[in-house]
Write an enzyme that holds these catalytic residues in place. Structure first.
Site, PDB file in Angstrom:
ATOM      1  N   ASP A 260       1.185  -1.011   0.281  1.00  0.00           N
ATOM      2  CA  ASP A 260      -0.002  -0.353   0.030  1.00  0.00           C
ATOM      3  C   ASP A 260       1.313   1.054   0.143  1.00  0.00           C
ATOM      4  O   ASP A 260       1.697   1.551   1.067  1.00  0.00           O
ATOM      5  CB  ASP A 260      -1.164   0.217   1.135  1.00  0.00           C
ATOM      6  CG  ASP A 260      -2.454   0.937   1.272  1.00  0.00           C
ATOM      7  OD1 ASP A 260      -1.432   2.717   1.191  1.00  0.00           O
ATOM      8  OD2 ASP A 260      -3.563   0.946   1.332  1.00  0.00           O
ATOM      9  N   HIS A 287      -1.986  -1.636  -3.486  1.00  0.00           N
ATOM     10  CA  HIS A 287      -2.567  -0.376  -2.705  1.00  0.00           C
ATOM     11  C   HIS A 287      -2.523   0.860  -3.408  1.00  0.00           C
ATOM     12  O   HIS A 287      -1.720   1.685  -2.452  1.00  0.00           O
ATOM     13  CB  HIS A 287      -3.434  -0.795  -1.550  1.00  0.00           C
ATOM     14  CG  HIS A 287      -4.283  -2.029  -1.081  1.00  0.00           C
ATOM     15  ND1 HIS A 287      -5.103  -1.701   0.425  1.00  0.00           N
ATOM     16  CD2 HIS A 287      -5.320  -2.338  -1.881  1.00  0.00           C
ATOM     17  CE1 HIS A 287      -6.055  -3.037  -0.130  1.00  0.00           C
ATOM     18  NE2 HIS A 287      -5.708  -3.185  -1.263  1.00  0.00           N
TER      19      HIS A 287
HETATM   20  C1  RNT Z   1      -5.757  -0.139   5.785  1.00  0.00           C
HETATM   21  C2  RNT Z   1      -5.084  -1.216   4.982  1.00  0.00           C
HETATM   22  C3  RNT Z   1      -6.565  -2.101   4.721  1.00  0.00           C
HETATM   23  C4  RNT Z   1      -7.377  -1.178   4.411  1.00  0.00           C
HETATM   24  C5  RNT Z   1      -8.949  -1.498   3.748  1.00  0.00           C
HETATM   25  C6  RNT Z   1     -10.579  -1.320   4.011  1.00  0.00           C
HETATM   26  O1  RNT Z   1      -3.838   0.098   6.663  1.00  0.00           O
HETATM   27  O2  RNT Z   1      -5.164  -0.399   4.166  1.00  0.00           O
HETATM   28  O3  RNT Z   1      -6.096  -2.232   2.581  1.00  0.00           O
HETATM   29  O4  RNT Z   1      -7.598   0.151   4.144  1.00  0.00           O
HETATM   30  O5  RNT Z   1      -8.300  -2.977   4.056  1.00  0.00           O
HETATM   31 ZN    ZN Z   2      -4.952  -1.149   1.911  1.00  0.00          ZN
END
Ligand code: RNT
Ligand code: ZN
Length: 409
Positions: A260, A287
């Site tokens: 992410d 992400h």
């Molecule tokens: C949380 C993560 C995760 C969430 C989602 C909702 O820090 O980024 O991916 O945002 O699963």
């Molecule tokens: Zn995430």
């Protein structure tokens, strides 16, 4: 010829001078899916128990009145947002967005049946589906330990949840004839000074082994595990760190890593990490979010790092190995517009990358002509990329400007 097409022709000619085929880029754009998360629409409230509120170190802030009030409104708003995103899309769901047929279904009891309406929705709207177990916003996660909890009963509950989510993801993959990525993110960690950083990680690895024990065909479903640096109230120790999951995935070879963009130290970039996974032929999930100070979930815009990420994937020719998905939640602005904007930004950055005169720049680099490499990569920034984007939108019957007015109306 319409105005947009006329302008596109000019852009095509200019890009052509750099050896870039804009027609090819446009047809590639129609093949590269972006997985759009559903949870911007309702601040991650879900349908299980919408009053409950978030836990697990994540928070949605803001009180714009656009939050969906019920399932019908949720689906309606989501559909409206998706209409503004041109090209091939997937939809990423969380386990709390289930149909419970009027009675409470706990996380260790969900089945594909609870998600069959999403399969119908996906078919109707030509979408793929990705999935996320929800290891947070639940009594059994309120002390911030799930798969790595010292309590075997708690671990058992969440392991069962993880297993069931794999089945749901596999069901999506079979039904829709395309791989569904099942993304596991757990909040586990401590707010403060931590003495034993090892035991929780041993427990997490054991839990993951159990969840992943049954082999599932990667054509239908792939499990990914998402690392994090820290969460709110979990500032000092995160069990599922980047190094932990990277090593787990490399050694076990039964899952992939999800990065992410908001989960790293502020001076670290995801773009610089991608090639270190691709070099070993690995797949990965992204992400796409936007970090701002402590918060990692602002609405995505076309910033330098987003372009850099997409350029990396383009240069390695790896759009089939990197699963690109969005992840942000901002309750302070219209949620439908926010949802559409972020996804459009991701697509724009992909198109920008596809239009890079990569061959030219690579040639300079190989020849040690470093000044030309730098100068022409700067010139690239001035090419009429926006005109190609407009054409892409028009080809897909999606407005390239003024779309926000339709939503706010
Ligand atoms: C949380 C993560 C995760 C969430 C989602 C909702 O820090 O980024 O991916 O945002 O699963
Ligand atoms: Zn995430």
């Amino acid at each position: 010829m319409g105005k947009t097409e006329e302008r596109y022709k000019i852009a095509k000619e200019i890009y052509g001078e750099y050896g870039v085929d804009t027609d090819k880029a446009l047809s590639q754009m129609n093949e590269i899916p972006v997985s759009i998360h559903c949870w911007q629409i309702d601040d991650l409230s879900g349908f299980e128990n919408p009053e409950r509120g978030l836990s697990g170190g994540i928070q949605a802030t803001g009180s714009d009145p656009s939050k969906a009030k019920n399932k019908e409104e949720f689906v309606q708003n989501l559909t409206q947002a998706l209409k503004m995103v041109p090209g091939k899309n997937k939809l990423a769901l969380h386990a709390i967005y289930l149909e419970n047929f009027g009675r409470f279904v706990d996380r260790d009891a969900i089945t594909p049946e609870n998600f069959s309406f999403w399969v119908d929705y996906a078919k109707e709207n030509s979408l793929g589906l990705d999935f996320n177990p929800t290891y947070f916003s639940h009594d059994k996660a309120d002390d911030n330990f799930t798969l790595s909890s010292y309590d075997p009963e708690i671990r058992k509950f969440w392991i069962e949840h993880g297993k069931r989510c794999r089945k749901i993801s596999e069901y999506f993959g079979r039904e829709l004839g395309q791989t569904s990525v099942n993304n596991h993110w757990i909040p586990d960690g401590y707010k403060d000074y931590t003495v034993d950083k090892l035991t929780h990680r041993e427990l997490l690895a054991e839990s993951m082994d159990q969840i992943l024990k049954e082999k599932i065909d990667w054509r239908y479903s792939i499990d990914s595990f998402e690392s994090k640096l820290f969460g709110l109230g979990l500032e000092s120790y995160t069990v599922g760190s980047h190094e932990f999951y990277t090593n787990y995935a490399a050694i076990r070879n039964n899952c992939i890593v999800c990065m992410d963009m908001g989960h790293f130290h502020p001076t670290e970039t995801v773009s610089s990490k991608i090639s270190s996974y691709l070099v070993f032929g690995r797949q990965m999930q992204l992400h796409v979010s936007r970090p701002v100070r402590w918060d990692s979930d602002h609405v995505v815009i076309v910033d330098d790092e987003l372009k850099e990420v997409m350029l990396e994937i383009k240069r390695q020719n790896a759009f089939d190995r990197v699963h690109i998905g969005t992840d942000y939640f901002d309750g302070s602005i219209n949620r439908i517009a926010a949802q559409a904007l972020g996804a459009r930004s991701v697509k724009k950055a992909i198109l920008y990358a596809l239009l890079e005169p990569t061959d030219l720049l690579e040639r300079y680099e190989e020849n040690g002509d470093l000044v030309r490499r730098l100068v022409y990569s700067e010139e690239e920034k001035m090419l009429p990329f926006g005109l190609v984007w407009d054409q892409f939108c028009e080809m897909n019957n999606v407005p390239f400007s003024g779309w926000v007015e339709k939503i706010l109306k």
